[in-house]
Scaffold this motif. Sequence first.
Motif, PDB file in Angstrom:
ATOM      1  N   LEU A 195      73.108  96.532 -37.301  1.00 46.30           N
ATOM      2  CA  LEU A 195      72.593  95.908 -36.596  1.00 46.30           C
ATOM      3  C   LEU A 195      71.171  95.332 -36.901  1.00 46.30           C
ATOM      4  O   LEU A 195      70.685  94.499 -37.342  1.00 46.30           O
ATOM      5  CB  LEU A 195      73.876  94.677 -36.313  1.00 46.30           C
ATOM      6  CG  LEU A 195      74.936  93.958 -36.967  1.00 46.30           C
ATOM      7  CD1 LEU A 195      75.980  93.184 -35.622  1.00 46.30           C
ATOM      8  CD2 LEU A 195      75.100  93.381 -38.239  1.00 46.30           C
ATOM      9  N   VAL A 196      71.609  95.934 -35.661  1.00 52.32           N
ATOM     10  CA  VAL A 196      69.909  95.663 -35.327  1.00 52.32           C
ATOM     11  C   VAL A 196      68.867  96.862 -36.397  1.00 52.32           C
ATOM     12  O   VAL A 196      67.508  96.864 -36.059  1.00 52.32           O
ATOM     13  CB  VAL A 196      69.545  96.287 -34.180  1.00 52.32           C
ATOM     14  CG1 VAL A 196      68.125  96.490 -33.293  1.00 52.32           C
ATOM     15  CG2 VAL A 196      70.420  95.508 -32.275  1.00 52.32           C
TER      16      VAL A 196
ATOM     17  N   VAL B 202      69.442  97.138 -39.562  1.00 50.58           N
ATOM     18  CA  VAL B 202      69.210  96.773 -40.500  1.00 50.58           C
ATOM     19  C   VAL B 202      68.496  95.722 -40.281  1.00 50.58           C
ATOM     20  O   VAL B 202      67.505  95.841 -41.753  1.00 50.58           O
ATOM     21  CB  VAL B 202      70.182  96.014 -41.299  1.00 50.58           C
ATOM     22  CG1 VAL B 202      70.435  95.360 -42.245  1.00 50.58           C
ATOM     23  CG2 VAL B 202      71.941  97.294 -41.375  1.00 50.58           C
ATOM     24  N   TYR B 203      68.234  95.100 -39.057  1.00 49.16           N
ATOM     25  CA  TYR B 203      67.379  93.760 -39.172  1.00 49.16           C
ATOM     26  C   TYR B 203      66.104  94.187 -39.316  1.00 49.16           C
ATOM     27  O   TYR B 203      64.910  93.848 -39.940  1.00 49.16           O
ATOM     28  CB  TYR B 203      67.652  92.489 -37.968  1.00 49.16           C
ATOM     29  CG  TYR B 203      69.164  91.943 -38.711  1.00 49.16           C
ATOM     30  CD1 TYR B 203      68.898  91.121 -40.753  1.00 49.16           C
ATOM     31  CD2 TYR B 203      70.063  91.672 -37.982  1.00 49.16           C
ATOM     32  CE1 TYR B 203      70.542  90.460 -40.548  1.00 49.16           C
ATOM     33  CE2 TYR B 203      71.466  91.674 -38.796  1.00 49.16           C
ATOM     34  CZ  TYR B 203      71.313  90.623 -40.216  1.00 49.16           C
ATOM     35  OH  TYR B 203      72.261  90.144 -39.941  1.00 49.16           O
TER      36      TYR B 203
ATOM     37  N   SER C 299      64.758  96.573 -42.747  1.00 48.92           N
ATOM     38  CA  SER C 299      64.417  95.079 -44.124  1.00 48.92           C
ATOM     39  C   SER C 299      63.657  94.305 -43.117  1.00 48.92           C
ATOM     40  O   SER C 299      62.523  94.185 -44.157  1.00 48.92           O
ATOM     41  CB  SER C 299      65.739  94.344 -44.592  1.00 48.92           C
ATOM     42  OG  SER C 299      66.381  93.888 -43.122  1.00 48.92           O
ATOM     43  N   GLY C 300      63.596  93.918 -42.026  1.00 44.88           N
ATOM     44  CA  GLY C 300      62.469  92.950 -41.622  1.00 44.88           C
ATOM     45  C   GLY C 300      61.213  93.698 -42.099  1.00 44.88           C
ATOM     46  O   GLY C 300      59.531  93.242 -42.668  1.00 44.88           O
TER      47      GLY C 300
ATOM     48  N   TYR D 234      59.756  94.572 -45.483  1.00 44.56           N
ATOM     49  CA  TYR D 234      59.907  92.704 -46.291  1.00 44.56           C
ATOM     50  C   TYR D 234      58.222  92.247 -45.926  1.00 44.56           C
ATOM     51  O   TYR D 234      57.812  91.940 -46.968  1.00 44.56           O
ATOM     52  CB  TYR D 234      60.765  91.597 -45.563  1.00 44.56           C
ATOM     53  CG  TYR D 234      60.851  90.422 -46.705  1.00 44.56           C
ATOM     54  CD1 TYR D 234      60.944  90.906 -47.866  1.00 44.56           C
ATOM     55  CD2 TYR D 234      60.621  89.310 -45.785  1.00 44.56           C
ATOM     56  CE1 TYR D 234      60.517  88.961 -48.512  1.00 44.56           C
ATOM     57  CE2 TYR D 234      60.883  88.927 -46.648  1.00 44.56           C
ATOM     58  CZ  TYR D 234      60.719  88.298 -47.806  1.00 44.56           C
ATOM     59  OH  TYR D 234      60.791  86.878 -48.714  1.00 44.56           O
TER      60      TYR D 234
ATOM     61  N   ALA E  55      66.727  99.458 -45.532  1.00 40.01           N
ATOM     62  CA  ALA E  55      67.857  99.125 -45.360  1.00 40.01           C
ATOM     63  C   ALA E  55      69.138  99.705 -45.144  1.00 40.01           C
ATOM     64  O   ALA E  55      69.913  99.936 -44.299  1.00 40.01           O
ATOM     65  CB  ALA E  55      68.058  97.943 -44.342  1.00 40.01           C
TER      66      ALA E  55
ATOM     67  N   VAL F 105      76.363  91.867 -43.444  1.00 44.55           N
ATOM     68  CA  VAL F 105      75.037  92.247 -43.158  1.00 44.55           C
ATOM     69  C   VAL F 105      74.448  92.025 -44.594  1.00 44.55           C
ATOM     70  O   VAL F 105      72.763  90.919 -43.897  1.00 44.55           O
ATOM     71  CB  VAL F 105      74.648  93.531 -42.079  1.00 44.55           C
ATOM     72  CG1 VAL F 105      74.936  94.516 -42.605  1.00 44.55           C
ATOM     73  CG2 VAL F 105      73.475  93.275 -41.097  1.00 44.55           C
TER      74      VAL F 105
ATOM     75  N   SER G 174      74.452  88.999 -45.874  1.00 47.94           N
ATOM     76  CA  SER G 174      72.740  87.913 -44.801  1.00 47.94           C
ATOM     77  C   SER G 174      71.212  88.283 -44.916  1.00 47.94           C
ATOM     78  O   SER G 174      70.858  87.307 -45.053  1.00 47.94           O
ATOM     79  CB  SER G 174      72.945  88.137 -43.860  1.00 47.94           C
ATOM     80  OG  SER G 174      73.166  88.966 -42.290  1.00 47.94           O
ATOM     81  N   VAL G 175      71.203  89.571 -45.359  1.00 46.39           N
ATOM     82  CA  VAL G 175      69.746  89.916 -45.915  1.00 46.39           C
ATOM     83  C   VAL G 175      69.228  89.396 -46.667  1.00 46.39           C
ATOM     84  O   VAL G 175      68.427  89.005 -47.002  1.00 46.39           O
ATOM     85  CB  VAL G 175      69.440  91.656 -45.026  1.00 46.39           C
ATOM     86  CG1 VAL G 175      67.917  91.590 -45.900  1.00 46.39           C
ATOM     87  CG2 VAL G 175      69.909  92.298 -44.323  1.00 46.39           C
TER      88      VAL G 175
ATOM     89  N   ILE H 225      68.218  85.977 -46.870  1.00 48.03           N
ATOM     90  CA  ILE H 225      67.200  85.811 -45.952  1.00 48.03           C
ATOM     91  C   ILE H 225      66.067  86.409 -46.874  1.00 48.03           C
ATOM     92  O   ILE H 225      65.118  85.199 -46.662  1.00 48.03           O
ATOM     93  CB  ILE H 225      66.857  86.576 -44.626  1.00 48.03           C
ATOM     94  CG1 ILE H 225      67.699  86.207 -43.459  1.00 48.03           C
ATOM     95  CG2 ILE H 225      65.376  86.598 -43.755  1.00 48.03           C
ATOM     96  CD1 ILE H 225      67.682  87.719 -42.322  1.00 48.03           C
TER      97      ILE H 225
END
Length: 359
Positions: A255-256, A258-259, A262-263, A266, A287, A322, A325-326, A329
């Motif tokens: 999870l950490v 992926v975020y 992707s962040g 982005y 991600a 997950v 969820s991305v 966002i």
Amino acid sequence: MGFFERYLTLWVAACIVIGTALGHWLPGPFTALGAMEVARVNLPVAVLIWLMIVPMLLRIDLGAMRQVSRHWKGIGVTLFINWAVKPFSMALLAWLFLRHVFAGYLPAEQVGSYVAGLILLAAAPCTAMVFVWSNLCGGEPNFTLSQVAINDGIMVVAFAPLVALLLGVSAITVPWTTLVLSVGLYIVLPVIGAALLRRAILARGGETALAEWLRRLGPVSLAALLVTLTLLFGFQGRQILAQPLVIAMLAVPILVQVYFTSGLAYLLNRWLGVEHCVAGPSALIGASNFFELAVAAAVSLFGLNSGAALATVVGVLVEVPVMLSVVRIVNRSKAWYEGATPARRRMPRAHSEPSSRPR
């Protein structure tokens, strides 16, 4: 946005619960479906992925692929994340969480195997599902296809040495059959099939007929996504309920990761002035993971019942919820993203078929 799309998160949650429950209480049908595979590629899931991605591939005008070069910044960001950041950041996160934060709660003899599984998961970027994520965030379809094709080409030569470097293993056996079959099933055949179908539709009814086909196939694509999710959790229903704490701990670094990736993708795209329809799929491709290849490699290197195999399976379970969820966002931040991008730095979007509105 229709009723089905509006409550997609609710349907996803329901599929996770239903799939896990059915896999635990009625394992027979899932065992039979799970056994229908060739080179670790599950054929029922492959059919469902076809139903998911062919409607999205219908939007792609292959004649416009030559214009993808204008998206070189987005391509560069994704390649940087996939090959220079993600495998190494996952190795760091796996070391941090599994060897330190959760070390007292995991079987000591399996920790090294768990770490290896997470590294295998991060070393190969996703091939098929990114078309779904790109479509859900209104991504540029020609960019998505070209980015996936480039990643597949790099993966053929980079996967083995990258995994060997991070695992400290001198000889990595790449499951070539899985790799080749997956690329053929998820990229080559769907692209050819969608291109032929698109040409036939346009020849018979023009743009109006194509728009009607896309409208009708939209719910089919989302329904296939939900059935796929139910199957994936059903295949692992017993494992999830038998060792939920281990599953949860293995999911944390994923999870950490992926975020974080992707962040980072982005924000880099935003900093470079890349338009949102490219930045969205760039972040999502950066991600997501090629879990079929990761599972096959883990089984061949460490065995079917190893911690590495379990870690890659957790990646399968985490992938869909997950990544949705991305997508959410990315869609919700579109106004913020575009509001801070100087107009003079925006690149014109390549001509392609109108994509569906972000969900």
